[in-house]
Design a protein around this motif. Structure first.
Motif, PDB file in Angstrom:
ATOM      1  N   LEU A 174       0.820  -1.215   0.000  1.00  0.00           N
ATOM      2  CA  LEU A 174       0.000   0.000   0.000  1.00  0.00           C
ATOM      3  C   LEU A 174       0.852   1.262   0.000  1.00  0.00           C
ATOM      4  O   LEU A 174       0.427   2.298  -0.499  1.00  0.00           O
ATOM      5  CB  LEU A 174      -0.979  -0.009   1.171  1.00  0.00           C
ATOM      6  N   ARG A 175       2.056   1.190   0.522  1.00  0.00           N
ATOM      7  CA  ARG A 175       2.963   2.343   0.441  1.00  0.00           C
ATOM      8  C   ARG A 175       3.421   2.554  -1.008  1.00  0.00           C
ATOM      9  O   ARG A 175       3.589   3.682  -1.457  1.00  0.00           O
ATOM     10  CB  ARG A 175       4.145   2.159   1.379  1.00  0.00           C
ATOM     11  N   ILE A 176       3.620   1.466  -1.731  1.00  0.00           N
ATOM     12  CA  ILE A 176       3.958   1.553  -3.159  1.00  0.00           C
ATOM     13  C   ILE A 176       2.785   2.156  -3.921  1.00  0.00           C
ATOM     14  O   ILE A 176       2.965   3.053  -4.746  1.00  0.00           O
ATOM     15  CB  ILE A 176       4.345   0.172  -3.715  1.00  0.00           C
ATOM     16  N   VAL A 177       1.578   1.678  -3.632  1.00  0.00           N
ATOM     17  CA  VAL A 177       0.378   2.218  -4.282  1.00  0.00           C
ATOM     18  C   VAL A 177       0.268   3.711  -4.013  1.00  0.00           C
ATOM     19  O   VAL A 177       0.013   4.507  -4.922  1.00  0.00           O
ATOM     20  CB  VAL A 177      -0.888   1.466  -3.803  1.00  0.00           C
ATOM     21  N   ASP A 178       0.498   4.116  -2.777  1.00  0.00           N
ATOM     22  CA  ASP A 178       0.415   5.529  -2.413  1.00  0.00           C
ATOM     23  C   ASP A 178       1.458   6.361  -3.152  1.00  0.00           C
ATOM     24  O   ASP A 178       1.177   7.470  -3.595  1.00  0.00           O
ATOM     25  CB  ASP A 178       0.585   5.685  -0.899  1.00  0.00           C
ATOM     26  N   ALA A 179       2.651   5.816  -3.304  1.00  0.00           N
ATOM     27  CA  ALA A 179       3.734   6.553  -3.966  1.00  0.00           C
ATOM     28  C   ALA A 179       3.492   6.713  -5.466  1.00  0.00           C
ATOM     29  O   ALA A 179       3.865   7.730  -6.050  1.00  0.00           O
ATOM     30  CB  ALA A 179       5.068   5.847  -3.731  1.00  0.00           C
ATOM     31  N   LEU A 180       2.870   5.729  -6.097  1.00  0.00           N
ATOM     32  CA  LEU A 180       2.711   5.755  -7.556  1.00  0.00           C
ATOM     33  C   LEU A 180       1.388   6.338  -8.031  1.00  0.00           C
ATOM     34  O   LEU A 180       1.272   6.715  -9.197  1.00  0.00           O
ATOM     35  CB  LEU A 180       2.867   4.339  -8.127  1.00  0.00           C
ATOM     36  N   SER A 181       0.407   6.418  -7.170  1.00  0.00           N
ATOM     37  CA  SER A 181      -0.901   6.903  -7.611  1.00  0.00           C
ATOM     38  C   SER A 181      -1.127   8.338  -7.157  1.00  0.00           C
ATOM     39  O   SER A 181      -0.517   8.807  -6.199  1.00  0.00           O
ATOM     40  CB  SER A 181      -2.016   6.000  -7.073  1.00  0.00           C
ATOM     41  N   GLU A 182      -2.009   9.029  -7.876  1.00  0.00           N
ATOM     42  CA  GLU A 182      -2.380  10.385  -7.470  1.00  0.00           C
ATOM     43  C   GLU A 182      -3.293  10.353  -6.256  1.00  0.00           C
ATOM     44  O   GLU A 182      -3.279  11.268  -5.443  1.00  0.00           O
ATOM     45  CB  GLU A 182      -3.071  11.102  -8.620  1.00  0.00           C
ATOM     46  N   ALA A 183      -4.093   9.308  -6.162  1.00  0.00           N
ATOM     47  CA  ALA A 183      -5.008   9.127  -5.043  1.00  0.00           C
ATOM     48  C   ALA A 183      -5.398   7.660  -5.000  1.00  0.00           C
ATOM     49  O   ALA A 183      -5.342   6.970  -6.015  1.00  0.00           O
ATOM     50  CB  ALA A 183      -6.253  10.001  -5.217  1.00  0.00           C
ATOM     51  N   TRP A 184      -5.783   7.202  -3.816  1.00  0.00           N
ATOM     52  CA  TRP A 184      -6.293   5.841  -3.686  1.00  0.00           C
ATOM     53  C   TRP A 184      -7.149   5.758  -2.435  1.00  0.00           C
ATOM     54  O   TRP A 184      -7.100   6.619  -1.567  1.00  0.00           O
ATOM     55  CB  TRP A 184      -5.166   4.808  -3.670  1.00  0.00           C
ATOM     56  N   GLY A 185      -7.948   4.737  -2.355  1.00  0.00           N
ATOM     57  CA  GLY A 185      -8.828   4.560  -1.205  1.00  0.00           C
ATOM     58  C   GLY A 185      -9.607   3.274  -1.349  1.00  0.00           C
ATOM     59  O   GLY A 185      -9.257   2.402  -2.150  1.00  0.00           O
ATOM     60  N   TRP A 186     -10.694   3.178  -0.613  1.00  0.00           N
ATOM     61  CA  TRP A 186     -11.521   1.969  -0.669  1.00  0.00           C
ATOM     62  C   TRP A 186     -12.967   2.337  -0.369  1.00  0.00           C
ATOM     63  O   TRP A 186     -13.253   3.388   0.199  1.00  0.00           O
ATOM     64  CB  TRP A 186     -11.025   0.914   0.328  1.00  0.00           C
ATOM     65  N   THR A 187     -13.850   1.460  -0.772  1.00  0.00           N
ATOM     66  CA  THR A 187     -15.268   1.643  -0.503  1.00  0.00           C
ATOM     67  C   THR A 187     -15.896   0.266  -0.318  1.00  0.00           C
ATOM     68  O   THR A 187     -15.480  -0.699  -0.971  1.00  0.00           O
ATOM     69  CB  THR A 187     -15.949   2.437  -1.640  1.00  0.00           C
ATOM     70  N   PRO A 188     -16.863   0.130   0.589  1.00  0.00           N
ATOM     71  CA  PRO A 188     -17.519  -1.163   0.753  1.00  0.00           C
ATOM     72  C   PRO A 188     -18.386  -1.473  -0.464  1.00  0.00           C
ATOM     73  O   PRO A 188     -18.834  -0.561  -1.169  1.00  0.00           O
ATOM     74  CB  PRO A 188     -18.379  -0.981   2.003  1.00  0.00           C
ATOM     75  N   THR A 189     -18.603  -2.750  -0.726  1.00  0.00           N
ATOM     76  CA  THR A 189     -19.488  -3.163  -1.808  1.00  0.00           C
ATOM     77  C   THR A 189     -20.628  -3.989  -1.224  1.00  0.00           C
ATOM     78  O   THR A 189     -20.466  -4.632  -0.189  1.00  0.00           O
ATOM     79  CB  THR A 189     -18.746  -3.989  -2.874  1.00  0.00           C
ATOM     80  N   ALA A 190     -21.759  -3.953  -1.878  1.00  0.00           N
ATOM     81  CA  ALA A 190     -22.920  -4.705  -1.405  1.00  0.00           C
ATOM     82  C   ALA A 190     -22.996  -6.039  -2.129  1.00  0.00           C
ATOM     83  O   ALA A 190     -22.650  -6.104  -3.302  1.00  0.00           O
ATOM     84  CB  ALA A 190     -24.193  -3.889  -1.661  1.00  0.00           C
ATOM     85  N   PRO A 191     -23.393  -7.067  -1.541  1.00  0.00           N
ATOM     86  CA  PRO A 191     -23.814  -7.182  -0.141  1.00  0.00           C
ATOM     87  C   PRO A 191     -22.638  -7.394   0.809  1.00  0.00           C
ATOM     88  O   PRO A 191     -22.754  -7.149   2.005  1.00  0.00           O
ATOM     89  CB  PRO A 191     -24.723  -8.407  -0.142  1.00  0.00           C
ATOM     90  N   ILE A 192     -21.488  -7.842   0.303  1.00  0.00           N
ATOM     91  CA  ILE A 192     -20.304  -8.012   1.140  1.00  0.00           C
ATOM     92  C   ILE A 192     -19.078  -7.580   0.351  1.00  0.00           C
ATOM     93  O   ILE A 192     -19.121  -7.474  -0.872  1.00  0.00           O
ATOM     94  CB  ILE A 192     -20.107  -9.472   1.603  1.00  0.00           C
ATOM     95  N   GLY A 193     -17.997  -7.360   1.061  1.00  0.00           N
ATOM     96  CA  GLY A 193     -16.732  -7.086   0.399  1.00  0.00           C
ATOM     97  C   GLY A 193     -16.401  -5.614   0.311  1.00  0.00           C
ATOM     98  O   GLY A 193     -17.033  -4.767   0.937  1.00  0.00           O
ATOM     99  N   LYS A 194     -15.375  -5.354  -0.493  1.00  0.00           N
ATOM    100  CA  LYS A 194     -14.906  -3.983  -0.673  1.00  0.00           C
ATOM    101  C   LYS A 194     -14.255  -3.856  -2.040  1.00  0.00           C
ATOM    102  O   LYS A 194     -13.918  -4.854  -2.676  1.00  0.00           O
ATOM    103  CB  LYS A 194     -13.898  -3.602   0.411  1.00  0.00           C
ATOM    104  N   THR A 195     -14.075  -2.619  -2.463  1.00  0.00           N
ATOM    105  CA  THR A 195     -13.310  -2.301  -3.662  1.00  0.00           C
ATOM    106  C   THR A 195     -12.232  -1.315  -3.252  1.00  0.00           C
ATOM    107  O   THR A 195     -12.514  -0.285  -2.650  1.00  0.00           O
ATOM    108  CB  THR A 195     -14.199  -1.692  -4.759  1.00  0.00           C
ATOM    109  N   VAL A 196     -10.983  -1.668  -3.559  1.00  0.00           N
ATOM    110  CA  VAL A 196      -9.853  -0.773  -3.339  1.00  0.00           C
ATOM    111  C   VAL A 196      -9.522  -0.185  -4.700  1.00  0.00           C
ATOM    112  O   VAL A 196      -9.494  -0.893  -5.704  1.00  0.00           O
ATOM    113  CB  VAL A 196      -8.638  -1.526  -2.750  1.00  0.00           C
ATOM    114  N   TRP A 197      -9.303   1.134  -4.758  1.00  0.00           N
ATOM    115  CA  TRP A 197      -9.093   1.798  -6.037  1.00  0.00           C
ATOM    116  C   TRP A 197      -7.848   2.673  -5.977  1.00  0.00           C
ATOM    117  O   TRP A 197      -7.424   3.097  -4.908  1.00  0.00           O
ATOM    118  CB  TRP A 197     -10.309   2.638  -6.430  1.00  0.00           C
ATOM    119  N   ALA A 198      -7.290   2.913  -7.141  1.00  0.00           N
ATOM    120  CA  ALA A 198      -6.171   3.847  -7.284  1.00  0.00           C
ATOM    121  C   ALA A 198      -6.355   4.615  -8.581  1.00  0.00           C
ATOM    122  O   ALA A 198      -6.800   4.060  -9.583  1.00  0.00           O
ATOM    123  CB  ALA A 198      -4.840   3.099  -7.298  1.00  0.00           C
TER     124      ALA A 198
END
Length: 179
Positions: free
Chosen positions: A147-171
């Motif tokens: 995640l430190r690599i992702v932070d260094a290479l992307s302009e922005a990143w984060g995550w959001t929950p998905t329905a009905p379960i799980g999550k999506t991490v984006w960059a």
């Protein structure tokens, strides 16, 4: 115009820090600093998706699919960074989601070409937020730097929950050619 795509400190939970604050998921629609929603990307925007198995073969497929997709979109100048970011996000999903959710569906990778940006997404069935490992910045650790690599290479990143379960991490990466 200044974009606010994640809280200033972090969009994830720092691991092992007893005083760590929990940052909730990002809003579904990124907003400009004054709260105005950003213009949406038309549904016809170029996009691609693939499911991978939770295995080494799945991670190899993630890398090749990333390179192939960016080649098809004439974005080979973004290829190295995007491939590394996608591989790190996919490896986290495969490693952590697979162990917490045995028998769950595969991990799903997505790409969406936005004006001047490439949005990379990785969806998995695990509800736990991504965690930045403590001490991962030393460079001597074998694991935990993703995640430190992702932070260094992307302009922005984060995550959001998905329905009905799980999550999506984006960059989000810039598609501007290097100067």
């Amino acid at each position: 115009m200044h974009l606010t795509l994640r809280p200033p400190a972090s969009a994830v939970l720092p691991a092992g820090d007893p005083g760590a604050r929990s940052y909730g998921p990002l809003p579904a629609v990124p907003r400009i600093e004054d709260g105005t929603p950003l213009p949406t990307v038309p549904a016809a925007a170029p996009h691609a998706a693939v499911s991978i198995t939770c295995s080494r073969e799945g991670l190899a497929r993630a890398r090749s699919f990333t390179r192939d997709t960016l080649g098809d979109w004439s974005l080979t100048h973004c290829g190295d960074d995007a491939t590394l970011v996608m591989t790190e996000l996919a490896a986290n999903a495969v490693t952590h989601a697979a162990s917490r959710c045995p028998g769950a569906p595969d991990v799903r990778l997505g790409f969406r070409l936005e004006p001047a940006h490439l949005l990379l997404t990785v969806s998995d069935p695990d509800d736990h937020p991504p965690v930045v490992s403590p001490g991962a910045g030393s460079g001597l650790e074998e694991h935990g730097r993703g995640l430190r690599i992702v932070d260094a290479l992307s302009e922005a990143w984060g995550w959001t929950p998905t329905a009905p379960i799980g999550k999506t991490v984006w960059a989000r990466l810039s598609t501007r050619p290097p100067i």
